[in-house]
Scaffold this active site. Sequence first.
Site, short mmCIF file in Angstrom:
data_model
loop_
_atom_site.label_atom_id
_atom_site.label_comp_id
_atom_site.label_asym_id
_atom_site.label_seq_id
_atom_site.Cartn_x
_atom_site.Cartn_y
_atom_site.Cartn_z
N LYS B 75 0.86 -1.19 0.00
CA LYS B 75 0.00 0.00 0.00
C LYS B 75 0.89 1.24 0.00
O LYS B 75 2.00 1.22 0.58
CB LYS B 75 -0.87 -0.05 1.25
CG LYS B 75 -1.90 1.05 1.40
CD LYS B 75 -2.75 0.80 2.64
CE LYS B 75 -3.80 1.86 2.88
NZ LYS B 75 -4.63 1.58 4.05
N SER B 150 -9.54 1.67 3.28
CA SER B 150 -8.68 2.45 2.42
C SER B 150 -7.69 1.63 1.61
O SER B 150 -7.16 2.12 0.61
CB SER B 150 -7.93 3.48 3.25
OG SER B 150 -7.03 2.84 4.15
N SER B 174 -9.49 -0.75 7.43
CA SER B 174 -8.94 -0.51 6.09
C SER B 174 -8.27 -1.71 5.43
O SER B 174 -7.97 -1.65 4.24
CB SER B 174 -7.95 0.66 6.12
OG SER B 174 -8.66 1.86 6.23
#
Lengths: 110, 486
Positions: B75, B150, B174
Site C-alpha cells: 500500500k 482504504s 482498512s
Amino acid sequence: MVKSIYKDIIGAGDCVINENDIMRMATLAKLELKPHEVPFYISEVQRMLDYAEAVNIEDSAEKVSEAEPLDFNSMREDIASESFTVSEILSNAEKTEGGFIKLRKRSENE
Amino acid sequence: MSNVIKLHNLLLNKEISARELAEKYLSAINCCNPDLNAYINITEEDAILKADIIDRKIAGGEDIDMLAGIPMTLKDNISTKGTETTCCSKILEGYKPIYNATAWQRLKDRGAVHLGKTNMDEFAMGCTCETSVFGSSKNPYNTDFVAGGSSGGTASAVSANLAVYGIGSDTGGSVRQPASFCGCVGLKPTYGAVSRYGLIAYASSLDTVGVLAGNVTDAAIVFDRILGFDPMDSTSTPDFSACTFDFLNKNISGRKIGVPKELLERASGEVRDCVVKAIGDFENMGCEVEYFSMPSLVTALPAYYIIACAEASSNLGRYDGIRYGNKSEHFESIHHMICKTRGEKFGDEVKKRIILGTFVLSEGYYDKYYAKAQALRFELKSQFEKVFEKYDALITPTSPKTAFKLSQVQTDKEGAFNADLCTVPVNLAGLPALSVPCGKDSLGLPIGMQIIGNKFSESHILNLAHKYEEARGDFGINNMGVRLDV
C-alpha cells in the site's frame, strides 16, 4: 447507559457549526480555505458532530476520571545511536545549503 | 490451497523461475491495471532485479524462504526507501523515503519481489478508495463497484491475482473491509504485534500494519514473517512471537464463539444470511455458538471518528511542504506558504478530518467530544475483556453491506459511515481480527465474515478461519490476473 440510540440522533446534535468556527479551526490547523469551500466544511463537520452526539454517555464524566491511561506506549532510555546523515535527512527538501533547508521568503512572482 | 506454497514449490522444482513469475505478474498488471487502477506505481526494474537474485540462489542450491521470489505489493503508505511513497496525496508527490518500513524490510530480507505500490484513500481516510488523488480502484468482481478502502488498491490487486499478497494498513477496518468487498482474506493484527515504523501515520493509537492474501494460509505465512518486536516503534510489544502457520490445522471442536447481535442486526439481509450460514458451519465443526448483546459496539463508531480525527489533526501537522513533498508555488511569506500548501494539496476528506479533529480538541469542546470518546473507548475495552473471558472468538459481518457502486457514497453518506461499523470497535480495543470470504450477494459481489480474537490470539483466529475455509470450499475466482495453474 447510552443516552440516545445512535440511529435516532443523526441530525439532532445541539452543537451548531458556523463559518467562524470553520475559519478558526482552519487557522489553528494552518489550512488556507477558499470562501467557496467553507459551506462544504460547515455541513460535513456538522454532520460528523451530529453522529458524535451518540458519545453522550450519562456517566462519561466519571468514567473519564476513572479511566486508566491506555497502556500502549512503553518508554525507553534516551540513548544516542547511529542515525541518518544530514544529507539523507535533507534529501527530500527542494533546496539546501550548508546542511540547512533553503527557502525563499516569498515566491518570485508575488 | 495456499498460493505461496504452490509457487514456492514450483520455484524449488525449477518448473518456473522467479524472473518468469515476476514477468507473468507484471504482464498481467499491464493488462488489467487500466481497468482496476489498483497499482499507482509499478516497480518493474526492482522486481526483475530481485527475482534474478532469487534465481541465482536457487541455482546455487541455497535455502530460500517460503516468500522468496513471490510477487507482492505494498500500500502506498508503507515507506519504501528510494521509491515514491505518497499516501495517494498531492502533498507527498515526489516524496522518496530514506528508510524502509520494518514490515517491508522483514519481507525484503526474505526475498520478497515487490511489484509496486497500490492505490489507497488519501492518507487512508475513506472506505471506497475514492479519495485517492489517482482516482478509485475498482472491484475485480464487477468494475462498476468500488474495491473498498482504504487499502482498496491492495485488495483489488490481490483479489485479481495481480500480486500473491499485499501489505496494507488498518486504522478502522482498512484491511478487512476492502478484503471483504474484493473476496480476499484481510488480517488486522493486535496493536503492537507488527511494527508501525515506516507506516505513514493517520491515527497512531489505532494504526496497524496488516496483510491481504488470497487465502488464510498465505496470510498466516506473511504475518509470521512481519510480526515481532521492533525498537523503532515504542508501541511494539517486546515479548510477542508466534508461528501461526503451525497452528492452522488444529482441531477447533469445542471452541466457544460469541456472536454480538447488534452488528448482525444492522447488516443487510443477504450479508446476515451468509454470515449466519457460515456460523452454522462452525457449529457443524463442533464449535459452541452463542448469540449475545453488546450495545457499546454500535456507539464505538462515533467515538472512533472523534479519536481518529483528533489524532489525524496532530499527525498531519507535519506536512508543511518544506522538508519533503509538494508545496504551493505562489506565496507571500513562509507562514502563508505552509497554509496555502496545506489548503491546496490536501484533498477535501483529509481537510474535513483535520478540521473536525482540531475542533474536538479545542477549548470548550474537548470534554464534550474527545474526553467522552476516550471514556467510551475505555468502556469498550473493558467490555471486550469480559467477553473474552467467556468466548474464544467473536464472529460478525465484516461490513454491513457489499461493495458500493462507484460514486455512491457521495449521496449515501450514512452508508459510508456505517461501512466501518463492524470493524472500528476492534481498532479501539487493539484486538486482532480478520475477514474471510463467506459468500456472494445476488449481484455476485463478495461478502466477508469477521473473526475477532483476544489480544495476541492471531493463531486462534487464523486457525478458525482456515478450518472454515476448508469447510466452505472453493470461493470462486474472478476472471482477472494471473492464473496459478502455470
